[in-house]
Enzyme design. Sequence first.
Site, PDB file in Angstrom:
ATOM      1  N   LYS A 131      11.843   2.516  14.747  1.00  0.00           N
ATOM      2  CA  LYS A 131      11.363   3.322  13.268  1.00  0.00           C
ATOM      3  C   LYS A 131      12.418   3.491  12.389  1.00  0.00           C
ATOM      4  O   LYS A 131      13.870   3.618  12.387  1.00  0.00           O
ATOM      5  CB  LYS A 131      10.977   5.007  13.902  1.00  0.00           C
ATOM      6  CG  LYS A 131       9.723   5.241  14.551  1.00  0.00           C
ATOM      7  CD  LYS A 131       8.548   4.794  13.619  1.00  0.00           C
ATOM      8  CE  LYS A 131       7.412   5.484  14.502  1.00  0.00           C
ATOM      9  NZ  LYS A 131       7.252   6.965  14.020  1.00  0.00           N
ATOM     10  N   GLU A 172       7.095  -7.628  15.829  1.00  0.00           N
ATOM     11  CA  GLU A 172       6.106  -7.332  14.766  1.00  0.00           C
ATOM     12  C   GLU A 172       6.319  -6.181  13.828  1.00  0.00           C
ATOM     13  O   GLU A 172       7.316  -5.261  14.125  1.00  0.00           O
ATOM     14  CB  GLU A 172       4.696  -7.123  15.754  1.00  0.00           C
ATOM     15  CG  GLU A 172       4.612  -8.294  16.571  1.00  0.00           C
ATOM     16  CD  GLU A 172       3.510  -7.882  17.820  1.00  0.00           C
ATOM     17  OE1 GLU A 172       2.928  -6.970  17.506  1.00  0.00           O
ATOM     18  OE2 GLU A 172       3.282  -8.695  18.667  1.00  0.00           O
ATOM     19  N   CYS A 222      -0.312  39.204  -5.201  1.00  0.00           N
ATOM     20  CA  CYS A 222      -0.932  40.676  -5.287  1.00  0.00           C
ATOM     21  C   CYS A 222       0.143  41.500  -5.386  1.00  0.00           C
ATOM     22  O   CYS A 222      -0.395  42.822  -5.374  1.00  0.00           O
ATOM     23  CB  CYS A 222      -1.921  40.858  -4.079  1.00  0.00           C
ATOM     24  SG  CYS A 222      -0.950  40.851  -2.417  1.00  0.00           S
ATOM     25  N   ASP A 229       1.401   1.131   9.241  1.00  0.00           N
ATOM     26  CA  ASP A 229       1.195   2.376   9.066  1.00  0.00           C
ATOM     27  C   ASP A 229      -0.376   2.644   8.729  1.00  0.00           C
ATOM     28  O   ASP A 229      -0.698   3.119   7.513  1.00  0.00           O
ATOM     29  CB  ASP A 229       1.966   3.036   8.011  1.00  0.00           C
ATOM     30  CG  ASP A 229       2.047   4.497   8.079  1.00  0.00           C
ATOM     31  OD1 ASP A 229       1.903   5.137   8.969  1.00  0.00           O
ATOM     32  OD2 ASP A 229       2.562   5.212   7.110  1.00  0.00           O
ATOM     33  N   CYS A 261       4.324  39.604  -2.352  1.00  0.00           N
ATOM     34  CA  CYS A 261       3.387  38.242  -2.451  1.00  0.00           C
ATOM     35  C   CYS A 261       3.278  38.055  -3.897  1.00  0.00           C
ATOM     36  O   CYS A 261       3.193  38.959  -4.986  1.00  0.00           O
ATOM     37  CB  CYS A 261       2.002  38.986  -2.145  1.00  0.00           C
ATOM     38  SG  CYS A 261       0.895  37.835  -2.280  1.00  0.00           S
ATOM     39  N   TYR A 300      -2.352  -7.419  19.871  1.00  0.00           N
ATOM     40  CA  TYR A 300      -2.469  -7.512  21.219  1.00  0.00           C
ATOM     41  C   TYR A 300      -3.815  -7.651  21.772  1.00  0.00           C
ATOM     42  O   TYR A 300      -4.630  -7.328  21.555  1.00  0.00           O
ATOM     43  CB  TYR A 300      -1.847  -6.166  21.838  1.00  0.00           C
ATOM     44  CG  TYR A 300      -1.524  -6.288  23.334  1.00  0.00           C
ATOM     45  CD1 TYR A 300      -0.453  -7.122  23.836  1.00  0.00           C
ATOM     46  CD2 TYR A 300      -2.227  -5.572  24.242  1.00  0.00           C
ATOM     47  CE1 TYR A 300       0.046  -7.118  25.047  1.00  0.00           C
ATOM     48  CE2 TYR A 300      -1.661  -5.644  25.732  1.00  0.00           C
ATOM     49  CZ  TYR A 300      -0.745  -6.395  26.080  1.00  0.00           C
ATOM     50  OH  TYR A 300      -0.221  -6.444  27.314  1.00  0.00           O
ATOM     51  N   CYS A 316      -5.842  40.353  -1.022  1.00  0.00           N
ATOM     52  CA  CYS A 316      -4.975  39.348  -1.533  1.00  0.00           C
ATOM     53  C   CYS A 316      -5.978  38.132  -2.172  1.00  0.00           C
ATOM     54  O   CYS A 316      -6.593  37.464  -1.323  1.00  0.00           O
ATOM     55  CB  CYS A 316      -3.758  38.912  -0.791  1.00  0.00           C
ATOM     56  SG  CYS A 316      -2.713  37.600  -1.515  1.00  0.00           S
ATOM     57  N   LYS A 346       5.558  -2.866  12.230  1.00  0.00           N
ATOM     58  CA  LYS A 346       4.694  -1.408  12.697  1.00  0.00           C
ATOM     59  C   LYS A 346       3.996  -1.165  11.537  1.00  0.00           C
ATOM     60  O   LYS A 346       4.374  -0.344  10.707  1.00  0.00           O
ATOM     61  CB  LYS A 346       5.760  -0.395  13.380  1.00  0.00           C
ATOM     62  CG  LYS A 346       5.116   0.501  13.909  1.00  0.00           C
ATOM     63  CD  LYS A 346       5.873   1.755  14.530  1.00  0.00           C
ATOM     64  CE  LYS A 346       5.107   2.776  15.198  1.00  0.00           C
ATOM     65  NZ  LYS A 346       4.338   3.600  14.222  1.00  0.00           N
ATOM     66  N   CYS A 403       1.800  37.711   3.541  1.00  0.00           N
ATOM     67  CA  CYS A 403       1.553  38.801   2.872  1.00  0.00           C
ATOM     68  C   CYS A 403       0.688  39.766   3.631  1.00  0.00           C
ATOM     69  O   CYS A 403      -0.101  39.527   4.423  1.00  0.00           O
ATOM     70  CB  CYS A 403       0.411  38.324   1.646  1.00  0.00           C
ATOM     71  SG  CYS A 403      -0.313  39.782   0.688  1.00  0.00           S
TER      72      CYS A 403
END
Length: 668
Positions: A311, A113, A408, A117, A405, A225, A429, A115, A423
């Site tokens: 998969k 079958e 800031c 998503d 950062c 199923y 910040c 699969k 940071c």
Amino acid sequence: MEKEAARKRIELLREELNYHNYKYYIENQPEISDLEFDQKMQELADLEKQYPEFVDPSSPTMRVGSDLSEEFEQVPHKYPMLSLGNTYSEEELLDFHNRLLRLVGNNFSYVCELKYDGTSISLTYVNGVLQRAVTRGDGTVGDDVTRNVRTIRSVPLKLHGDYPSEFEIRGEIFLPVKEFEWLNDERAKAGEPPFANPRNAAAGSLKLQNSALVAKRPLDCYLYYMLGEELPTNSHYDNLMKAKSWGLKISPHMKRCQSIEEVFDFIKYWDKERHNLPFEIDGAVIKVDNINIQNQLGNTAKSPRWAIAYKFKAEQVQTRLLSIDFQVGRTGAVTPVANLEPVQLAGTIVKRASLHNADIISELGLHINDTVIVEKGGEIIPKITGVVPEKRPHQSEAVEFIKNCPACGSPLMRIEGEAAHYCSNSANCPPQIKGKIEHFISRRAMNIDGLGSETINLLYNQNLVKTISDLYRLRPSQLIPLERLGEKSARNIINSIEASKNVPWPRVLYGLGIRFVGETVAKKLAEAFPSVDQLMSATKEQLMAVDEIGEKIAESVIAFFKDEGNRNLIEELKQFGLKLEGIEPNQSLISTKLEGKNIVISGTFSKYSRDELKQMIAAHGGKNTSSVTGKTDILVAGEKTGPAKLQKAKSLGITILTEEQFLELIEK
């Protein structure tokens, strides 16, 4: 690996997997691919097998991910709703096939079958009428979403034909690609954020409280199923063909295969053809057709032995790296994001990709204008997985992770044992401040309406809100003149802020945004420490004594309340009247008959609801816990209690009481 190193690695993997389970099943915002998750899970399982002294009943390897929501009634599954084991290669699939040959011989066929998503669902039909629709949840208990599923036109409310008097059929609810694009267009027009992918959209739609809104979303469903006491045949394939004759929607793409070679042909065909489907798939599912053989093979703790998922490999394309942005989140974590030359990938145009952290950049050896390999595993956020060195321009500039950062200018720091840079200026910040405020006002925290990210940004820029406590200083006269607000919106915001003062202590604690303290952890901490003052003064040992609170969380809580700015914030919130405490246990106790007892409630009951029984436990000094472990003292088992819970309770020698026995115990 030495024992102590193994213990630390096991604990780290458990923390990571629990976090990613939460992001996937609760928030529907996965951050890693299925393959990465499975690899971490397999590593943890191997370590636990190698070091059985570290096995824990609450380990992610012992449970199925959960999508439970307190907003829906939770219903026990009559049959456990397990997840499938995953395989990523023909060799692994051949190992699965050879295992079955050794166990049951070669007299069986497969059903292959697609699969889908989407999000799993279990439908129960009684006398041909849809009685209940339940999500997978934790595999034992799921959310009752019947009223929402009734709005899906491909799910029949009434069957026709020679159906059994009662049966259960499971499937996948999904959003077709065109409908997903339409829905995102509508959300963009309404100023709402788009869904990341069709799976998120389907899962999010199913959990809406307003079924009228669900009806407007073009959800679809394939069923795959059937379970029950009176199944029409002993063949999984033939049962689905019978279900199709009753009016249930069964995929036209499944196929019965007589050999493993036919299975490989099915997989190869759909790996190429999946892009021509109107909906998304991420693999194929291979099941033994004969139900007697299915029952003979049985299940592991989390997966059936008679089925496996293959998969498909993540899609990849090549494109050019143009530049890198560095984004600051509310925790101060700095995330590098790549800006790419637009490229088509998995049905969408990709312009940006996550780079996660400095280690990833270093491992890739990235240069600006590099030709990079971009992957969209599991249809999640695209990421760069490789570089094509031979296509690198001469004198291209190597990418270096920033030292300050970007918002800031403060120095970045890296906590030992963590991959991210942070940071150091959490108090001043701007992105951190605005992120914390957005988290505080969110629906699952303080639920303050009318304050989206744009309005928060506006209030911040106007110097009206610089901390969480500033929200409670706002007045309508300050909001009315602001762009896009006006008098009505301003008063609604103020009323919603005022109403938030009645939000209970566990949600306020969650809203504070303490690192590693999500909703579940906040509830457990609030139960253990019924006031903020008790929590602020708790020691590391006291915190770690709470169920599911580890060293990392305990240290984070202590660090948060050690900060002078955070302590000042708490005092201000007290003055504004927020609920920073619950009811002290001794104030609501009827007796201490259950004192020191960890009690699990499972199943359905005739005299009282589960919530009422939990209140009784608390009123008599007991502690409600969600899962059966070695620390559990009593399991109160109603009808349809999960067989796995019962079996575990029996194996651990835990006292099992019926509803009547429990009531008799507390009435003595």
